[in-house]
Scaffold this motif. Structure first.
Motif, PDB file in Angstrom:
ATOM      1  N   ALA A  35      55.081  67.603 -13.975  1.00 17.89           N
ATOM      2  CA  ALA A  35      55.970  68.605 -14.554  1.00 17.89           C
ATOM      3  C   ALA A  35      57.359  68.044 -14.808  1.00 17.89           C
ATOM      4  O   ALA A  35      58.091  68.549 -15.660  1.00 17.89           O
ATOM      5  CB  ALA A  35      56.061  69.815 -13.626  1.00 17.89           C
ATOM      6  N   ILE A  36      57.740  67.011 -14.065  1.00 15.00           N
ATOM      7  CA  ILE A  36      59.036  66.348 -14.226  1.00 15.00           C
ATOM      8  C   ILE A  36      58.781  64.955 -14.772  1.00 15.00           C
ATOM      9  O   ILE A  36      57.876  64.253 -14.310  1.00 15.00           O
ATOM     10  CB  ILE A  36      59.780  66.261 -12.874  1.00 15.00           C
ATOM     11  CG1 ILE A  36      60.091  67.662 -12.353  1.00 15.00           C
ATOM     12  CG2 ILE A  36      61.071  65.445 -12.996  1.00 15.00           C
ATOM     13  CD1 ILE A  36      60.632  67.681 -10.937  1.00 15.00           C
ATOM     14  N   THR A  37      59.559  64.545 -15.754  1.00 12.90           N
ATOM     15  CA  THR A  37      59.357  63.247 -16.391  1.00 12.90           C
ATOM     16  C   THR A  37      60.416  62.255 -15.934  1.00 12.90           C
ATOM     17  O   THR A  37      61.619  62.542 -15.985  1.00 12.90           O
ATOM     18  CB  THR A  37      59.413  63.380 -17.923  1.00 12.90           C
ATOM     19  OG1 THR A  37      58.404  64.300 -18.346  1.00 12.90           O
ATOM     20  CG2 THR A  37      59.176  62.032 -18.589  1.00 12.90           C
ATOM     21  N   PRO A  72      54.708  63.410  -7.601  1.00 19.56           N
ATOM     22  CA  PRO A  72      53.860  63.233  -8.783  1.00 19.56           C
ATOM     23  C   PRO A  72      54.595  62.583  -9.951  1.00 19.56           C
ATOM     24  O   PRO A  72      54.009  61.758 -10.672  1.00 19.56           O
ATOM     25  CB  PRO A  72      53.434  64.667  -9.116  1.00 19.56           C
ATOM     26  CG  PRO A  72      53.412  65.348  -7.785  1.00 19.56           C
ATOM     27  CD  PRO A  72      54.587  64.775  -7.046  1.00 19.56           C
ATOM     28  N   ALA A  73      55.873  62.923 -10.139  1.00 20.21           N
ATOM     29  CA  ALA A  73      56.652  62.296 -11.206  1.00 20.21           C
ATOM     30  C   ALA A  73      56.890  60.819 -10.920  1.00 20.21           C
ATOM     31  O   ALA A  73      56.818  59.967 -11.824  1.00 20.21           O
ATOM     32  CB  ALA A  73      57.980  63.029 -11.377  1.00 20.21           C
ATOM     33  N   VAL A  74      57.176  60.490  -9.655  1.00 17.44           N
ATOM     34  CA  VAL A  74      57.423  59.096  -9.283  1.00 17.44           C
ATOM     35  C   VAL A  74      56.142  58.266  -9.423  1.00 17.44           C
ATOM     36  O   VAL A  74      56.173  57.138  -9.949  1.00 17.44           O
ATOM     37  CB  VAL A  74      57.986  59.013  -7.846  1.00 17.44           C
ATOM     38  CG1 VAL A  74      58.055  57.570  -7.372  1.00 17.44           C
ATOM     39  CG2 VAL A  74      59.374  59.660  -7.782  1.00 17.44           C
ATOM     40  N   LEU A  75      55.014  58.829  -8.968  1.00 18.08           N
ATOM     41  CA  LEU A  75      53.755  58.091  -9.098  1.00 18.08           C
ATOM     42  C   LEU A  75      53.409  57.856 -10.560  1.00 18.08           C
ATOM     43  O   LEU A  75      52.932  56.769 -10.936  1.00 18.08           O
ATOM     44  CB  LEU A  75      52.626  58.845  -8.402  1.00 18.08           C
ATOM     45  CG  LEU A  75      52.706  59.011  -6.887  1.00 18.08           C
ATOM     46  CD1 LEU A  75      51.357  59.454  -6.332  1.00 18.08           C
ATOM     47  CD2 LEU A  75      53.177  57.752  -6.201  1.00 18.08           C
ATOM     48  N   ALA A  76      53.636  58.856 -11.413  1.00 18.59           N
ATOM     49  CA  ALA A  76      53.378  58.671 -12.841  1.00 18.59           C
ATOM     50  C   ALA A  76      54.272  57.581 -13.409  1.00 18.59           C
ATOM     51  O   ALA A  76      53.838  56.771 -14.237  1.00 18.59           O
ATOM     52  CB  ALA A  76      53.592  59.985 -13.590  1.00 18.59           C
ATOM     53  N   ALA A  77      55.539  57.532 -12.972  1.00 24.72           N
ATOM     54  CA  ALA A  77      56.456  56.490 -13.430  1.00 24.72           C
ATOM     55  C   ALA A  77      55.977  55.103 -13.025  1.00 24.72           C
ATOM     56  O   ALA A  77      56.227  54.115 -13.728  1.00 24.72           O
ATOM     57  CB  ALA A  77      57.861  56.743 -12.878  1.00 24.72           C
ATOM     58  N   LEU A  78      55.265  55.016 -11.887  1.00 23.05           N
ATOM     59  CA  LEU A  78      54.728  53.737 -11.416  1.00 23.05           C
ATOM     60  C   LEU A  78      53.353  53.428 -12.012  1.00 23.05           C
ATOM     61  O   LEU A  78      52.766  52.384 -11.700  1.00 23.05           O
ATOM     62  CB  LEU A  78      54.621  53.755  -9.891  1.00 23.05           C
ATOM     63  CG  LEU A  78      55.942  53.713  -9.127  1.00 23.05           C
ATOM     64  CD1 LEU A  78      55.708  54.026  -7.655  1.00 23.05           C
ATOM     65  CD2 LEU A  78      56.616  52.352  -9.285  1.00 23.05           C
TER      66      LEU A  78
END
Length: 383
Positions: A35-37, A21-27
């Motif tokens: 929860a992780i940025t 989820p953090a990686v997808l948000a970064a993309l």
């Protein structure tokens, strides 16, 4: 937490399920706030090193100077802390209770155990392929992170052993995008670098298995294990060196490992057999499915036999204590009537049903820091 308490997974905060989820948000893929940025990027690679525990990496940092230089707070993996469970958590962004792969072997249908690594019947001389009878997409129906990314227009690539293309576990946990089969460290690095090259948003998932294999066979922290860690350090450094602009590499593991020196043989000890209908899991995390009406007697026998070498709880107690995270539909019946998490250097082995596994010095699956904690190490060329 006292030294006698289990290390509970940090579901929803800092567990392995929070990585994609953090990686997808970064993309820039739409979804709930992670929860992780991580910093915004155009391309990202996630490298999962099987058996890379945070405690082991810390103890042998001199063998992995590149990885050690990246720092970062460790993650918990989830319970049981074993490969098929952790990879499905990574791939779906869900805890084990949510995705339903709750053990290396578990009761998935009726009175048969599913081997979730091989997707075959478990404990038989000639295991049967269950991919048609128990389709992975039905056993684990939630969309994967790779599917979500591909649906949003990200070019998605998985890089791993050729034999894993189309496997049950790949279909359950990592379906989506293109699969590129590789043979060794060299083409793993080359394919990962190539997957990130070119225009547009790109996501690559890479998997390396050999550190776990050597930990099982020679023991975690053994000379062979340390020499393999050195090769993995170079692998990660090579990929990081070749990252395109505006990209990141995240390196993590699926579990740590402990050396087992105390073995309780469930195939020989009468106290661990009476009233037991099925015995799933692995030596450090067992699902005990009991005969009707025998729960109290089986629990008493296992507690008397294992003593302080295990945390032994009922299914309801494990669920209430959040060992598996929130449960999805039909997941509760997959969990053992008793759930046994081993402590210290103990293991519940099966010398008849699992002769090879029973003799391996390195094991994992339980709720100790050595097994639960894995690193999350990030290298980036983000602007």
């Amino acid at each position: 937490m006292s030294s006698g308490d289990p290390l509970l997974p940090r579901y929803g905060e800092r567990s392995l399920a929070e990585v994609f989820p953090a990686v997808l948000a970064a993309l820039g893929v739409p979804g709930p706030a992670p929860a992780i940025t991580l910093p915004p990027v155009r391309a990202a690679a996630v490298l999962l090193v099987d058996g890379l525990g945070a405690e082991l990496l810390r103890a042998h940092a001199d063998d992995a100077p590149f990885l050690a230089s990246l720092g970062g707070e460790p993650l918990t993996v989830g319970f049981p802390s074993s490969t098929s469970i952790s990879i499905t958590s990574l791939g779906t962004g869900l805890p084990p209770g949510g995705h339903g792969v709750v053990g290396i072997s578990f009761r998935a249908c009726g009175d048969a155990l599913l081997d979730s690594l091989k997707w075959t019947t478990y404990g038989e001389p000639e295991p049967a392929d269950l991919r048609e009878i128990l389709p992975p997409e039905q056993v684990q129906p939630a969309p994967t992170a790779l599917e979500r990314a591909a649906a949003d227009g990200v070019r998605v690539t998985s890089v791993g052993p050729r034999a894993f293309r189309g496997s049950g576990l790949t279909r359950a946990a990592l379906r989506g995008g293109q699969y590129r089969g590789v043979l060794a460290l060299g083409d793993l690095a080359a394919e990962a670098v190539d997957a990130l090259a070119g225009p547009g948003r790109r996501l690559c998932y890479g998997y390396h298995a050999d550190l776990d294999t050597l930990g099982h066979v020679h023991g975690p922290g053994s000379t062979a294990w340390r020499y393999q860690l050195r090769q993995i350090d170079r692998l990660a450094a090579t990929i990081a060196d070749q990252l395109p602009p505006d990209a990141l590499l995240a390196v993590t593991g699926d579990h740590g490992m402990v050396q087992v020196t105390r073995r309780y043989d469930a195939d020989q000890l009468t106290a661990l057999r009476l009233g037991v209908r099925l015995l799933g899991g692995d030596p450090r995390a067992r699902h005990v499915y009991v005969q009707e009406g025998a729960l109290d007697e089986v629990q008493a026998a296992w507690r008397e036999t294992l003593g302080d070498d295990a945390w032994i709880v009922t299914r309801d107690e494990a669920v209430a204590a959040d060992w598996f995270g929130p449960l999805g539909p039909h997941v509760a019946e997959r969990i053992g009537d008793l759930v046994v998490a081993l402590r210290g250097s103990a293991g519940v082995v099966r010398t008849v049903a699992e002769p090879v596994l029973a003799g391996l010095p390195g094991q994992h699956g339980s709720l100790t820091a050595e097994e639960q904690l894995v690193p999350l190490l990030v290298a980036t060329t983000a602007r």
